[in-house]
Each structure stands twice: as structure tokens, then as C-alpha cells.
Design an enzyme around this catalytic site. Sequence first.
Site, PDB file in Angstrom:
ATOM      1  N   GLU A   8       0.828  -1.207   0.000  1.00 38.15           N
ATOM      2  CA  GLU A   8       0.000   0.000   0.000  1.00 38.15           C
ATOM      3  C   GLU A   8       0.862   1.257   0.000  1.00 38.15           C
ATOM      4  O   GLU A   8       2.098   1.201   0.087  1.00 38.15           O
ATOM      5  CB  GLU A   8      -0.955  -0.055   1.202  1.00 38.15           C
ATOM      6  CG  GLU A   8      -1.902  -1.248   1.077  1.00 38.15           C
ATOM      7  CD  GLU A   8      -2.969  -1.320   2.152  1.00 38.15           C
ATOM      8  OE1 GLU A   8      -2.861  -0.612   3.170  1.00 38.15           O
ATOM      9  OE2 GLU A   8      -3.924  -2.100   1.958  1.00 38.15           O
TER      10      GLU A   8
ATOM     11  N   GLU B   7      -1.563  -9.946  -6.276  1.00 38.16           N
ATOM     12  CA  GLU B   7      -1.523 -10.641  -7.571  1.00 38.16           C
ATOM     13  C   GLU B   7      -0.608  -9.912  -8.542  1.00 38.16           C
ATOM     14  O   GLU B   7       0.132 -10.543  -9.310  1.00 38.16           O
ATOM     15  CB  GLU B   7      -2.942 -10.725  -8.165  1.00 38.16           C
ATOM     16  CG  GLU B   7      -3.922 -11.572  -7.348  1.00 38.16           C
ATOM     17  CD  GLU B   7      -4.660 -10.790  -6.268  1.00 38.16           C
ATOM     18  OE1 GLU B   7      -4.125  -9.779  -5.769  1.00 38.16           O
ATOM     19  OE2 GLU B   7      -5.769 -11.211  -5.924  1.00 38.16           O
TER      20      GLU B   7
HETATM   21  N1  THU Z   1      -5.950  -6.726  -2.255  1.00 39.26           N
HETATM   22  C1  THU Z   1      -5.078  -7.594  -2.849  1.00 39.26           C
HETATM   23  O1  THU Z   1      -3.853  -7.434  -2.740  1.00 39.26           O
HETATM   24  N2  THU Z   1      -5.607  -8.611  -3.569  1.00 39.26           N
HETATM   25  C2  THU Z   1      -6.916  -8.905  -3.669  1.00 39.26           C
HETATM   26  O2  THU Z   1      -7.273  -9.919  -4.272  1.00 39.26           O
HETATM   27  C3  THU Z   1      -7.920  -8.007  -3.071  1.00 39.26           C
HETATM   28  C4  THU Z   1      -7.392  -6.803  -2.384  1.00 39.26           C
HETATM   29  C5  THU Z   1      -5.389  -5.657  -1.422  1.00 39.26           C
HETATM   30  C6  THU Z   1      -5.439  -4.257  -1.964  1.00 39.26           C
HETATM   31  C7  THU Z   1      -5.358  -3.446  -0.692  1.00 39.26           C
HETATM   32  O3  THU Z   1      -3.987  -3.308  -0.307  1.00 39.26           O
HETATM   33  C8  THU Z   1      -6.070  -4.298   0.334  1.00 39.26           C
HETATM   34  O4  THU Z   1      -6.082  -5.610  -0.191  1.00 39.26           O
HETATM   35  C9  THU Z   1      -7.484  -3.843   0.644  1.00 39.26           C
HETATM   36  O5  THU Z   1      -8.213  -3.699  -0.507  1.00 39.26           O
END
Ligand code: THU
Length: 135
Positions: free
Chosen positions: A45, A56
Site C-alpha cells: 500500500e 496478484e
Molecule cells: N488486495 C489484494 O492485494 N488482492 C486482492 O485480491 C484483493 C485486495 C489488497 C489491496 C489493498 O492493499 C487491500 O487488499 C485492501 O483492498
Amino acid sequence: MSGPDDLVSAALRARERAYAPYSRFQVGAALRTEDGAVFAGCNVENAAFPEGTCAEAGAIAAMVMGGGGRRIAEVVVAAEAKEPCTPCGGCRQKLREFGTAATTVRMVDAAGETVLLRRLGELLPDSFGPGSFMD
Ligand code: THU
């Protein structure tokens, strides 16, 4: 032995690396190429929220950097959530670039238990992909 379990382990290990100070939602992803190579990624993030990247996307970047085959056969996404943590819309399209409709996408919880199993073609039907352009 390579099989679903090693991919689950890789996704769980990746999840431990998640940098998610804003959402506190840690995600790990691991993929296996058709060659049998495994690559993993975590969400990263950013204080400027939209600049964060999904687990992913990290796994795909690692695969491309790995320099080998880029056909994705299997994906595991690991998270602890009320509902299965399926790839976001953008990541479904990113996976589509290197996967097929038959690519399996397994969602697991923090203990590695499968909570949902889908094919990429189910997650992103009638998709646009690299073969969609005119020759
Ligand atoms: N996120 C992922 O990394 N992969 C997913 O399949 C769904 C969401 C992350 C993005 C963000 O850092 C956090 O999860 C909340 O949305």
C-alpha cells in the site's frame, strides 16, 4: 513435491510480507507457470492510496522478472476475510494477460484452507485478451 500445497504455502508466506498499514488487510498471492515455476507477491500500500498494488500484481511482476515461461496455470490468493478474497477487477484482467479461461484461482484463508475455487474464465467471462486484436 510440487502441488497445490506448495502454492498455498508460498501464498501464506507472501502474505506475511504484506505492507498494508492503511487497510490492515494483508494479502498474499502465488502463481505457478505451466513450466512449474512458482512466484509470489504481497500487497504494497501507499499513503497516496490509489498507488497501492495488489498481491496478484506483485506475483505477476515477479514472474515476468523471472524470465522464464509466462503462462499461468494456477493461482492462490491468501487472506483472512469475511468473504473469500477474490482478485479485484483489475487483477482479473492482469491475470488474463498470462492465463487462460482454465487457469485455476484458489482462495484460501490464513490457515491455508480453501474457501473458494474458481477458473479464471468464471471470474472474468467474455474477456478481452492478447489474442483479441486483429492480425
Ligand atoms: N488486495 C489484494 O492485494 N488482492 C486482492 O485480491 C484483493 C485486495 C489488497 C489491496 C489493498 O492493499 C487491500 O487488499 C485492501 O483492498
